[in-house]
Design a protein around this motif. Structure first.
Motif, mmCIF file in Angstrom:
data_model
loop_
_atom_site.group_PDB
_atom_site.id
_atom_site.type_symbol
_atom_site.label_atom_id
_atom_site.label_comp_id
_atom_site.label_asym_id
_atom_site.label_seq_id
_atom_site.Cartn_x
_atom_site.Cartn_y
_atom_site.Cartn_z
ATOM 1 N N ASP A 112 8.103 20.387 13.440
ATOM 2 C CA ASP A 112 8.439 20.071 12.051
ATOM 3 C C ASP A 112 8.098 21.239 11.127
ATOM 4 N N LEU A 113 8.700 22.401 11.360
ATOM 5 C CA LEU A 113 8.450 23.583 10.547
ATOM 6 C C LEU A 113 9.703 23.922 9.751
ATOM 7 N N ALA A 114 9.490 24.467 8.566
ATOM 8 C CA ALA A 114 10.612 24.844 7.703
ATOM 9 C C ALA A 114 11.100 26.247 8.074
ATOM 10 N N GLU A 115 12.408 26.411 8.007
ATOM 11 C CA GLU A 115 12.985 27.716 8.334
ATOM 12 C C GLU A 115 12.656 28.737 7.248
ATOM 13 N N GLY A 116 12.373 29.953 7.679
ATOM 14 C CA GLY A 116 12.122 31.042 6.738
ATOM 15 C C GLY A 116 10.712 31.100 6.202
ATOM 16 N N LYS A 117 9.836 30.182 6.601
ATOM 17 C CA LYS A 117 8.452 30.188 6.120
ATOM 18 C C LYS A 117 7.510 30.526 7.263
ATOM 19 N N GLN A 118 6.371 31.124 6.916
ATOM 20 C CA GLN A 118 5.368 31.511 7.888
ATOM 21 C C GLN A 118 4.179 30.565 7.812
ATOM 22 N N TYR A 119 3.625 30.271 9.003
ATOM 23 C CA TYR A 119 2.516 29.330 9.099
ATOM 24 C C TYR A 119 1.376 29.979 9.879
ATOM 25 N N SER A 120 0.168 29.502 9.573
ATOM 26 C CA SER A 120 -1.023 29.840 10.353
ATOM 27 C C SER A 120 -1.560 28.560 10.976
#
Length: 646
Positions: free
Chosen positions: A552-560
């Motif tokens: 469930d991650l959004a496209e174009g965004k970075q996560y840690s």
């Protein structure tokens, strides 16, 4: 006296004047008559003679006036006059006409020669093109019309192996014994290799026991390669029949050896229907022939839920309760003989099953499980041979516990790639999986169900030690029993992304060290890169393995991401945050193969070749399609991907 000399001088002048007038008249006449070169040369001569006469008169008069000049001086003056007159001659009339005609003939000859060379070159090029086209049309891969046959001989006898080979261009042949190439030059007089108009033969002189073995011939040309095998058995006069028991061998010789009486032919069963292959023998199978074997694409087959084997005294059956596309291939039945074995082969093509909605894609195939762990695994599969009327949007993965028929969907939206991580599984339970393809028309039939897979920790064996004792006894010690007493666990380490796709990310980390004796579960937290707000990524989903799939991650965004370990004593501190992670890019479709060439093999078959894709690690295989000339109705040739280039 003076009067006589004056009269003589006047007469000489008159004669000279008349001669000069005659020379002028003859010269003008020559020009009007267009004489030849020889005649022109003759016409030049009289002036010279006249000049000589004039010079002679002049010399006589000079002698009367002065006798000091010698005759040599007169000759020199005459020679100069001759050269002067020759230098004044030019070409005209017939000579000019002949020169023009010669030049015209030479020009025409040169043009004709040039045209002939150009036409000859064009004719040679067209002849070479026609020759290449004929060779391409008649091109055939190397194959055997009559393969090698096994032989049994006595010691010190000669044996000759022969086969008939066809192919265009003519194939090259190499002979082998037990996989080692035979070179007659190494053992002169032992082997004799011949090739007479496609009849290849190997003659072995004065056989001994060491000549027993498997002989083969490999023929190849630019369009293919083929190999034929045969066993040669050399018997000894002392009673040892190449390893056979001396008492049993004569008994076997008395029994009638069975051969194929009725065999199966190439067939086209439909997907999901029951089907069987059968073979009838010429006589009941003796004991030494009852070990009947079945093969698919050269690999031996074993009985399973999807495949059953039956055999009687005079027949053999291979039964498919439900045919799938994975069952497509070249099937072979093999029966042993005293000198080797006999076999028969035929290809089985599997047609697509009937669908309720027109235009839906075919079912995926070759669904396999990888990287099985306590609570997750990876699935991979091959795309269907037909997309239907529209392109495939993606795939849905379904699972059920072994022994039940309750299928649950594993993904909420279609997966675009032929690979998917399945998580949230229960440790110790066995699962089965299947995949469906979907396009705008609808959903395909499910793929063939996988074998049951039990969810276990693959590192469990590494944490177990077996200590041998005396009297064949052992002691089993687990690593958990050797772990130190740990209450609240330490945080995990090395959190990173093991795989990034356009719809999910696979996180991995290392267990805390020391781990402790208590079983661990993990909590995964995520945060937008640069933000200090952390939220739980595995809401109410227990994670027992050091790996987790985040979807469930959004496209174009970075996560840690960071991970906490938990046992019955409490929850550890969070691990160090991972590097910024984002979803992977959408994989670009593979380019089509190049240099696709088809040439006729037999009256009803053709061979298709192409260049394999370079630097395409994701390529699972190739599908071949065909249509009649003048139409656009393309049909699938193979329902199972071909991994080779032909």
């Amino acid at each position: 006296m003076a009067t006589a000399k004056a009269v003589s001088y006047r007469s000489q002048e008159k004669h000279t004047s008349q001669t000069s007038q005659s020379f002028k008249t003859s010269t003008s006449t020559t020009k009007r008559k267009f004489k030849s070169s020889d005649e022109d040369f003759a016409s030049i001569t009289p002036p010279k003679l006249i000049t000589a006469d004039v010079s002679s008169s002049h010399i006589s008069s000079q002698k009367q006036s002065s006798s000091s000049e010698s005759s040599d001086t007169v000759r020199k003056k005459t020679s100069r006059a001759w050269k002067k007159e020759v230098g004044k001659t030019t070409l005209f009339g017939n000579d000019l006409q002949k020169l023009e005609e010669g030049l015209s003939r030479a020009t025409n000859y040169m043009l004709m020669t040039t045209d002939r060379k150009a036409l000859h070159q064009i004719a040679e090029e067209r002849a070479q093109e026609a020759k290449d086209f004929i060779e391409l049309c008649s091109a055939r891969p190397a194959s055997f019309d009559i393969p090698l046959r096994p032989h049994t001989v006595w010691e010190r006898m000669a044996v000759k192996l022969a086969c008939v080979v066809q192919g265009s261009p003519l194939p090259d042949a190499k002979w082998y014994k037990d996989g080692i190439q035979i070179r007659p030059s190494i053992t002169p007089g032992k082997y004799r290799i011949q090739n007479k108009y496609g009849l290849h033969s190997l003659e072995i002189a004065r056989c001994d026991l060491d000549d027993s073995g498997e002989y083969s011939i490999t023929v190849s040309n630019a369009y293919g390669e083929a190999t034929s095998y045969a066993n040669v058995l050399v018997n000894s006069y002392e009673g040892t029949y190449a390893g056979a028991d001396e008492e049993k061998f004569p008994t076997a010789m008395l029994e009638t050896e069975a051969d194929f009486a009725k065999v199966f032919l190439p067939s086209f069963p439909q997907e999901l229907e029951s089907y069987f292959l059968s073979c009838t023998f010429s006589s009941p199978l003796p004991k030494y022939q009852q070990n009947v074997q079945w093969f698919r694409n050269g690999m031996p087959l074993k009985e399973s839920k999807w495949l059953q084997m039956e055999q009687t005294q005079q027949s053999a059956f291979l039964i498919f309760p439900s045919v799938h596309k994975e069952d497509e291939g070249l099937y072979t039945i093999r029966i042993p003989t005293l000198t080797g074995y006999k076999e028969h082969s035929a290809y089985v093509f599997v047609r697509d099953a009937e669908v309720s909605t027109a235009g839906v894609p075919g079912s995926p195939l070759d669904v396999k499980c990888h990287d099985v762990n306590k609570d997750y695994l990876f699935l991979s599969w091959s795309p269907p041979s037909t997309d239907g009327e529209t392109n495939i949007i993606g795939y849905y993965v379904e699972r059920c516990e072994a022994g039940t028929n309750q299928w649950l969907m594993c993904n909420d939206r279609p997966v675009k790639e032929c690979k998917f991580p399945v998580g949230h599984l229960t440790p110790g339970h066995a699962y089965q999986f299947r995949v469906r393809a979907v396009n705008q028309r609808g959903m395909s039939h499910p793929s063939k169900v996988t074998k049951p897979v039990t969810m276990v920790d693959p590192k469990e064996a590494d944490r177990t030690m077996v200590i041998p004792l005396d009297d064949m006894k052992t002691i089993t010690v687990t690593k958990d029993e050797l772990e130190a007493e740990v209450t609240v666990p330490l945080p995990p380490t090395n959190v990173h992304a093991a795989e990034k796709k356009d719809s999910y990310v696979v996180l991995c980390w290392d267990e805390p060290v020391p781990r402790g004796r208590e079983p661990l579960t993990y909590l995964i937290e995520k945060s937008l890169h640069g933000s200090k707000s952390w939220q739980l990524a595995n809401m109410d989903i227990p994670v027992h393995s050091p790996r987790f799939v985040v979807s469930d991650l959004a496209e174009g965004k970075q996560y840690s991401f960071r991970v906490r370990a938990e046992n019955k004593h409490g929850i550890s501190e969070p691990s160090l945050p991972s590097e910024p992670i984002s979803l992977g890019k959408i994989s670009a479709p593979l380019p089509p193969p190049k240099k696709v060439v088809a040439y006729r093999d037999t009256k009803t078959s053709a061979v298709v070749r192409w260049d394999k894709l370079k630097d395409a690690d994701d390529c699972l295989g190739y599908y071949v399609y065909c249509c009649e000339c003048g139409t656009n109705d393309w049909k699938t040739v193979n329902n199972k991907p071909v991994t080779s280039d032909r």
